[in-house]
Design an enzyme around this catalytic site. Structure first.
Site, mmCIF file in Angstrom:
data_model
loop_
_atom_site.group_PDB
_atom_site.id
_atom_site.type_symbol
_atom_site.label_atom_id
_atom_site.label_comp_id
_atom_site.label_asym_id
_atom_site.label_seq_id
_atom_site.Cartn_x
_atom_site.Cartn_y
_atom_site.Cartn_z
ATOM 1 N N GLU A 162 0.832 -1.207 0.000
ATOM 2 C CA GLU A 162 0.000 0.000 0.000
ATOM 3 C C GLU A 162 0.868 1.259 0.000
ATOM 4 O O GLU A 162 0.890 2.002 0.959
ATOM 5 C CB GLU A 162 -0.946 -0.015 1.194
ATOM 6 C CG GLU A 162 -0.259 -0.446 2.475
ATOM 7 C CD GLU A 162 -1.207 -0.547 3.652
ATOM 8 O OE1 GLU A 162 -2.267 -1.184 3.497
ATOM 9 O OE2 GLU A 162 -0.883 0.020 4.702
ATOM 10 N N GLY A 178 2.244 5.010 -0.826
ATOM 11 C CA GLY A 178 1.734 6.344 -1.116
ATOM 12 C C GLY A 178 2.789 7.123 -1.878
ATOM 13 O O GLY A 178 2.722 7.343 -3.080
ATOM 14 N N CYS A 230 5.589 33.351 9.772
ATOM 15 C CA CYS A 230 6.295 33.919 10.924
ATOM 16 C C CYS A 230 6.872 32.822 11.815
ATOM 17 O O CYS A 230 6.400 32.612 12.942
ATOM 18 C CB CYS A 230 5.357 34.822 11.710
ATOM 19 S SG CYS A 230 4.963 36.268 10.760
ATOM 20 N N GLU A 231 7.813 32.107 11.323
ATOM 21 C CA GLU A 231 8.540 31.086 12.074
ATOM 22 C C GLU A 231 9.944 31.025 11.481
ATOM 23 O O GLU A 231 10.092 31.009 10.243
ATOM 24 C CB GLU A 231 7.913 29.691 11.879
ATOM 25 C CG GLU A 231 6.510 29.567 12.347
ATOM 26 C CD GLU A 231 6.347 28.623 13.534
ATOM 27 O OE1 GLU A 231 7.339 27.983 13.951
ATOM 28 O OE2 GLU A 231 5.218 28.552 14.031
ATOM 29 N N TYR A 264 10.576 17.442 9.123
ATOM 30 C CA TYR A 264 11.491 16.292 9.085
ATOM 31 C C TYR A 264 12.892 16.661 8.614
ATOM 32 O O TYR A 264 13.720 15.784 8.408
ATOM 33 C CB TYR A 264 10.991 15.229 8.088
ATOM 34 C CG TYR A 264 9.549 14.869 8.158
ATOM 35 C CD1 TYR A 264 9.017 14.258 9.283
ATOM 36 C CD2 TYR A 264 8.711 15.098 7.059
ATOM 37 C CE1 TYR A 264 7.682 13.907 9.322
ATOM 38 C CE2 TYR A 264 7.380 14.737 7.088
ATOM 39 C CZ TYR A 264 6.866 14.152 8.228
ATOM 40 O OH TYR A 264 5.557 13.799 8.264
HETATM 41 N N1 LLP Z 1 0.274 2.293 4.980
HETATM 42 C C1 LLP Z 1 0.197 2.804 6.212
HETATM 43 C C2 LLP Z 1 -0.467 2.045 7.246
HETATM 44 C C3 LLP Z 1 0.757 4.050 6.484
HETATM 45 O O1 LLP Z 1 0.694 4.536 7.708
HETATM 46 C C4 LLP Z 1 1.383 4.779 5.446
HETATM 47 C C5 LLP Z 1 1.942 6.086 5.694
HETATM 48 C C6 LLP Z 1 1.423 4.196 4.164
HETATM 49 C C7 LLP Z 1 0.872 2.961 3.967
HETATM 50 C C8 LLP Z 1 2.048 4.882 2.997
HETATM 51 O O2 LLP Z 1 3.400 5.148 3.230
HETATM 52 P P1 LLP Z 1 4.326 5.662 2.026
HETATM 53 O O3 LLP Z 1 4.382 4.610 0.992
HETATM 54 O O4 LLP Z 1 3.783 6.931 1.507
HETATM 55 O O5 LLP Z 1 5.652 5.885 2.646
HETATM 56 N N2 LLP Z 1 4.234 12.621 6.188
HETATM 57 C C9 LLP Z 1 5.369 11.765 6.048
HETATM 58 C C10 LLP Z 1 4.993 10.359 5.677
HETATM 59 C C11 LLP Z 1 4.037 9.752 6.673
HETATM 60 C C12 LLP Z 1 3.583 8.401 6.267
HETATM 61 C C13 LLP Z 1 2.462 7.951 7.126
HETATM 62 N N3 LLP Z 1 1.990 6.660 6.825
HETATM 63 C C14 LLP Z 1 6.331 12.378 5.023
HETATM 64 O O6 LLP Z 1 6.024 13.450 4.498
HETATM 65 O O7 LLP Z 1 7.401 11.869 4.772
#
Ligand code: LLP
Length: 904
Positions: A751, A753, A821-822, A794
């Site tokens: 899964e 993203g 403003c940070e 990050y």
């Molecule tokens: N599955 C679950 C259960 C998750 O919690 C996440 C992401 C994904 C799949 C997808 O992960 P990906 O393939 O995108 O790495 N905001 C952070 C990333 C947080 C990801 C949270 N969970 C960033 O900008 O790097």
């Protein structure tokens, strides 16, 4: 007498081909043009020292003829390639002498260190004879200097007591030598060529300076001549933050102090011999480490000043083959002389100690294989002797991993997240050098490679380019000579689609507020790459990364499923695709309410549970349901601590020990577990992560006979900086296929993203103002952390270019900041840009994932809007507006531009 000398040292690979000799000739000419007189210190041809050594060993058995012929042949071939009229004549006297020495060894049936030194010297003698003939032939008047007339070994032992070391690993004086300067000043030739590695002793015998000794020779010559600069030309373009052979993302170190370079060289980097630094440091001669294959690349400069800036870790080094001896005793406590006794004992065995750490009951020492010949017998004797004072215990093979840089003590607090790499790992000893130049961890050798990778990623994976840190090794390798990131003219990198669509992007940005633009083609390509994985039965897109309807549309078309973490995400997907097969919808909430779980089932999604409490508290929700369980494999991964989602410190998933309680609970509520799920983190760039998760889930699945699916989560990383390598999907697939073969009948899901959308997105924002404050230039753009919070949250790195001036050289170094403003509202630090002016459009790349979805209206500033750029040739551009976004509109667009589809 007042000649300005430049000493240039060329290593084995640099003198082995005619092409490289052409570079050498050009470099010598260039230094002359700069008013410097070049002294070229040359190594033997690559591999030649080994061949000479092997030939000598054969000579003792009178079997050396073929080996000798091969050595002769190799030099004659290079001579011909260099275009010498009669290479045989050039080399004749030396070859005759070499063959006499070999014959001598065969008659005497022995080859002691004195003879070995004489024979091995021929590597350098022969290569320099060829070099002089070649340079002369090029019209550069060149003199041959016998290094043994200039470098004299320090007399450490009287002649009678000389050890093999005094012949094979000698060190020389490095006082300034006026006699040598005068002698060479009288020499009319423009260029002088001499040998590395060799010197003489007081008796005039040939001695060697030890392996890697040519660097040291160059330093000695520079010191003795009072040279203006010393250049080490090698096959690597400088010193790096880690061994680039192991870590292609290792970054060039542009500038170092002598102390730092010495420490990096000592701690395992093979580019520079550590003994070459002290002579240069003493005479304050700057050292340049440069690459023969890329003469234009800037390399590393080592000098007294070193780089500007405060304490900083500059490199992660490692050494394998270390032996540790832990000595336990209670007798040491408040005793006088215990340490003196054990160290005297170690000294009696002729062993040099590298590091030491002591407590009241334990002293642990490390023994460096480079400094000691540690065979089994030596160690056994040592342990036997030590046993009279304490209980010695051997720990081997161990490795040392060092964080190297000036002033490490001052930045210990910054190393917190980095030290997490040592979680669950046995660290045998930690030492901190008295010079405050390294922090070293001793671990089992098998851990070393993985640790170096992990530490390097944590320390440098997201670090901006600066006066110290240059481009990555892979970037230099990919980009050709001297290419720096962000500059014009570089090749296209993965994710660089925007270079080819510059005009479209500038047109889109014109007269509009800041905008995210997504490239349909790039999304599609990424999806097709994952759909091509044979081992994966289903790919579900993790909607949280980017929920733009157009992006979801592309992925829906291609047959992907959707992973949602909230009810609004589920409703959003079903709103777009009402006919979606529920099997393509997975709901993976965390700490959700009863109502949310109920709604998930009602919408027909598969629901994943990651805590026992819902089953115990609301059993009626689960009667007759098929559910997935999210498990915690114990070790998190990912680009930042905030995105590592396993281990006790992470709120996600069921801990392994809770599984025992599950059967009773499942019986009680009447649910069946049909899938197991784990997601260990995000932005993972090594392929073994998912194989390990699969193995873990397959093990857990034995407790749940109805399990048909193992969902390995997302987390697939993408290259963030130009030059970083993409995930090796073929290797990932191969690993998972093996797992599937071992678990027939089970489906594997993923899964992702980020992988699907990150590189497809860019953020466009216009420059508002440019400001200079002291040393620092700030380029301000219309939007900042309200649109893109990843750099602030990050420390994430996103490439930034001045899109309006993409063809101009990147000569400005600036922090790119937003209007919020940070102080943390910085999109990129110390970036090289084409000089920016108000109104220029800046492009922030790699922002398709976790960009707009994490944006806010902080300071009441609207975040950037979104546009999907259709495939080239298509006529439609989709603009995302306020139709479903609770106030997330595209501020300032012409009427209608914020809604639905629009001609583009
Ligand atoms: N599955 C679950 C259960 C998750 O919690 C996440 C992401 C994904 C799949 C997808 O992960 P990906 O393939 O995108 O790495 N905001 C952070 C990333 C947080 C990801 C949270 N969970 C960033 O900008 O790097």
């Amino acid at each position: 007498m007042n000649q300005r000398w430049a000493v240039l040292k060329f290593g084995g690979t640099s003198v082995s081909t005619a092409e490289r000799w052409r570079t050498i000739a050009a470099l010598a000419e260039r230094r002359r043009a700069e008013g410097l007189r070049p002294l070229l210190v040359c190594s033997a041809l690559a591999g030649m020292s080994d061949r000479l050594e092997a030939m000598l060993a054969l000579a003792v058995e009178d079997r050396h003829e073929a080996a000798l012929a091969e050595i002769v042949q190799r030099h004659l071939e290079l001579g011909s390639a260099l275009g010498l009229a009669d290479p045989e004549a050039t080399l004749r006297p030396d070859l005759a002498e070499l063959s006499r020495l070999a014959l001598g060894a065969s008659l005497l049936r022995e080859a002691g260190p004195r003879l070995k030194a004489r024979v091995m010297a021929f590597g350098e003698l022969l290569s320099t004879r060829l070099g002089v003939a070649y340079l002369d032939g090029c019209g550069i008047p060149t003199a041959w200097l016998d290094a043994r007339t200039a470098l004299v070994a320090r007399d450490e032992q009287p002649a009678r007591a000389r050890t093999p070391r005094s012949y094979l690993a000698a060190s020389c004086d490095h006082d300034r030598d006026e006699e040598l300067r005068a002698r060479l000043a009288e020499e009319p030739a423009a260029v002088v060529v001499t040998q590395g590695f060799i010197a003489r002793n007081r008796e005039g015998e040939t001695v060697l300076l030890g392996r890697g000794g040519s660097d040291t020779s160059a330093a000695y010559f520079a010191a003795r001549l009072g040279a203006e600069r010393c250049e080490i030309w090698t096959d690597v373009p400088g010193l790096f933050t880690a061994n680039p052979a192991l870590i292609p993302s290792a970054r060039l170190l542009r500038a170092l102090s002598y102390e730092e370079a010495q420490e990096i060289a000592t701690m395992g980097a093979k580019v520079l011999h550590p003994r070459s630094i002290p002579p240069l440091r003493r005479h304050r001669i700057p050292l340049h480490v440069l690459c023969t294959d890329r003469p234009e690349a800037p390399g590393t400069i080592v000098s007294e000043a070193g780089p500007e800036g405060g304490p900083q870790v500059k490199a992660v080094s490692s050494r394998n083959g270390i032996t540790l001896v832990a000595m336990e005793t209670v007798g040491m406590w408040q005793e006088v002389g215990f340490l003196a006794e054990v160290f005297a004992c170690i000294a009696r065995h002729g062993i040099s100690v590298d590091s030491v750490s002591t407590s009241e009951t334990n002293v642990t020492i490390s023994l460096d294989p480079g400094a000691n010949a540690l065979d089994g017998a030596v160690i056994r004797d040592l342990l036997g002797d030590l046993a009279r004072h304490c209980e010695p215990r051997l720990i081997a093979p161990a490795a040392s991993i060092s964080l190297v840089g000036r002033g490490i003590r001052a930045i210990l607090h910054e190393l917190g997240p980095v030290l997490e790499a040592f979680e669950e790992l046995k660290v045998h000893m930690v030492t901190q050098s008295a010079s405050d130049l390294n922090l070293t961890f001793f671990v089992d050798e098998e851990q070393s490679e993985r640790l170096v990778r992990q530490l390097h990623g944590l320390l440098f994976g997201h670090a901006a380019e600066s006066a110290v840190l240059g481009p990555a090794w892979s970037e230099l390798r990919a980009g050709g000579p001297g290419r720096e990131s962000g500059g014009p003219g570089g090749g296209f990198e993965p994710g660089d689609w925007w270079r080819g669509r510059r005009e479209d992007l500038l047109a889109l940005a014109a007269g509009r507020p800041p905008l995210y633009v997504y490239d349909a083609e790039t999304v599609e390509e990424a999806a097709r790459a994952l759909l091509g994985l044979v081992a994966i039965d289903r790919v579900l897109y993790s909607v949280k990364a980017n929920n733009h309807p157009g992006v979801l549309g592309i992925l829906h078309e291609l047959g992907l499923g959707f992973e949602c973490v909230s009810v609004p995400e589920l409703e959003h997907v079903l709103g777009l695709f009402p006919e979606l097969d529920a099997a393509r919808l997975l709901f993976t909430p965390n700490f959700a309410t009863r109502e949310e779980i109920e709604r998930g089932f009602a919408l027909g999604a598969r629901v994943t549970i990651d805590n026992l409490q819902p089953l115990a508290a609301w059993p009626e929700l689960f009667g007759g349901r098929e559910i997935f369980l999210r498990l915690d494999p114990g070790q998190g991964r990912g680009h930042h601590i905030h995105v590592r989602t396993a281990g006790a410190q992470s709120k996600f998933g069921l801990a392994a020990e809770q599984l025992d309680e599950l059967p009773a609970l499942l019986d009680l509520c009447g649910a069946r577990v049909v899938g197991l799920h784990a997601h260990v983190g995000s932005g993972i760039r090594t392929t073994e992560a998912w194989g390990e998760v699969a193995l873990f889930l397959a093990g857990a699945a034995r407790r749940f006979p109805a399990v048909r699916v193992l969902d390995l989560g997302g987390g697939l990383g993408v290259p963030e900086r130009p030059g970083q390598l993409p995930l090796d999907l073929a290797a990932l697939d191969a690993g998972l296929r093996r797992c599937k073969q071992a678990n027939p009948g089970v489906e594997l899901w993923m899964e992702p993203g980020r992988f699907l959308v990150a590189q497809a997105g860019v953020l466009l924002a216009r420059v508002t103002q440019v400001k200079q404050k002291g040393e620092v230039t700030y380029v301000g753009v219309e939007t900042g952390m309200n649109s893109l919070i990843r750099p602030a949250l990050y420390g994430a790195y996103h490439p930034i270019v001045n899109l309006s001036r993409l063809d101009e050289p990147a000569t400005q170094v600036a922090h790119v900041v937003g209007p919020i403003c940070e102080t943390g509202d910085i999109l990129g630090r110390s970036r090289r840009l084409a000089p920016a002016a108000a109104g220029d459009v800046m492009l922030i790349a790699g922002t398709g994932a976790y960009g707009r979805v994490m944006s806010s209206r902080y300071n009441m500033r609207e975040p950037a809007g979104e546009v999907l750029l259709a495939k080239r040739g298509a006529t439609c551009t989709t603009v995302r507006g306020d139709e479903d976004s609770g106030g997330r509109n595209v501020a300032g667009h012409p009427p209608g531009a914020g809604r639905g589809r629009q001609g583009g």
